[in-house]
Write an enzyme that holds these catalytic residues in place. Structure first.
Site, mmCIF file in Angstrom:
data_model
loop_
_atom_site.group_PDB
_atom_site.id
_atom_site.type_symbol
_atom_site.label_atom_id
_atom_site.label_comp_id
_atom_site.label_asym_id
_atom_site.label_seq_id
_atom_site.Cartn_x
_atom_site.Cartn_y
_atom_site.Cartn_z
ATOM 1 N N SER A 273 0.833 -1.211 0.000
ATOM 2 C CA SER A 273 0.000 0.000 0.000
ATOM 3 C C SER A 273 0.861 1.251 0.000
ATOM 4 O O SER A 273 0.596 2.213 -0.746
ATOM 5 C CB SER A 273 -0.925 -0.001 1.213
ATOM 6 O OG SER A 273 -1.813 -1.089 1.182
ATOM 7 N N ARG B 271 0.988 7.674 6.195
ATOM 8 C CA ARG B 271 0.198 6.765 7.032
ATOM 9 C C ARG B 271 -1.244 7.267 7.144
ATOM 10 O O ARG B 271 -2.182 6.463 7.193
ATOM 11 C CB ARG B 271 0.845 6.608 8.417
ATOM 12 C CG ARG B 271 0.292 5.428 9.207
ATOM 13 C CD ARG B 271 1.185 5.056 10.362
ATOM 14 N NE ARG B 271 2.369 4.335 9.961
ATOM 15 C CZ ARG B 271 2.420 3.013 9.741
ATOM 16 N NH1 ARG B 271 1.332 2.278 9.877
ATOM 17 N NH2 ARG B 271 3.549 2.443 9.393
ATOM 18 N N HIS C 231 -2.863 6.317 3.962
ATOM 19 C CA HIS C 231 -3.095 4.878 4.011
ATOM 20 C C HIS C 231 -4.361 4.554 4.801
ATOM 21 O O HIS C 231 -5.119 3.644 4.457
ATOM 22 C CB HIS C 231 -1.874 4.187 4.634
ATOM 23 C CG HIS C 231 -2.027 2.716 4.827
ATOM 24 N ND1 HIS C 231 -2.094 2.136 6.079
ATOM 25 C CD2 HIS C 231 -2.143 1.708 3.937
ATOM 26 C CE1 HIS C 231 -2.226 0.823 5.938
ATOM 27 N NE2 HIS C 231 -2.267 0.537 4.651
#
Length: 201
Positions: A8, A31, A34
């Site tokens: 990812s 992050r 994500h």
């Protein structure tokens, strides 16, 4: 890192391409993207000078982590336990039993945050959902009653959200924000978790 997470991250890096963010700040933004699949966050994050360094130092020193809502608490507990944290204080667990909404403290989350600022003079304060909790925190900062090591101010929504973020921007504490209406508990948790991983590097 789990293989799916690594894949990812590789996809996110590929889609973003060249950028000007410093590595540690980008690690936090990546992050958050994500966690949300929202690439607009790349251009909405704001870091005060030294905010990432302050957050990493606070985690290494095991300073308390204070959050506004349960979803943020649940999102960070596993990672923080992995670096030695035993507990995280959630504002909803500190609402006075006799709480009644008032002009000064309008929500249970704000009331709980107010209680926590009286118990903790410093720490990492994380608001991912409730702008009223962020406003209550900022008011205590202004009064000199609490001096956060870092404030993560990323509430989401339409009522008082931008007002709360602007109020935070006007106080001189290390802070990480997402401008505008966006943010939320997943973003808040992603920021804390990214800082936790950075603190172990």
């Amino acid at each position: 890192m789990h293989p799916i997470t690594a894949e990812s991250f590789a996809i996110i890096d590929q889609e973003i391409g060249p950028h000007n963010w410093p590595p540690e700040e980008y690690a936090i933004i990546r992050r958050a993207i994500h966690a949300t699949a929202d690439f607009e966050l790349l251009d909405l994050f704001e870091f005060s000078g030294g905010a990432v360094t302050a957050g990493i130092a606070a985690l290494k020193q095991q300073k308390p982590v204070i959050v506004d809502v349960r979803m943020v608490q649940m999102g960070i507990t596993g990672v923080l336990k992995g670096i030695g944290y035993s507990s995280i204080a959630c504002a909803l667990d500190y609402v006075p039993e006799d709480f009644m909404p008032s002009a000064a403290v309008t929500t249970r989350t704000a009331a709980g945050m107010l209680t926590l600022t009286q118990q903790y003079s410093t720490g990492i304060f994380v608001v991912g959902n409730a702008p009223t909790a962020l406003l209550a925190l900022v008011e205590q900062i202004r009064k000199g009653r609490v001096k956060p090591a870092l404030v993560i101010g990323v509430p989401v929504g339409f009522v008082a959200v931008e007002e709360a973020k602007q109020a935070l921007a006007e106080v001189h504490v290390p802070q990480i924000q997402v401008r505008g209406r966006k943010g939320g508990s997943p973003v808040a948790a992603a920021i804390v978790n990214a800082l936790a991983y950075l603190s172990q590097e």
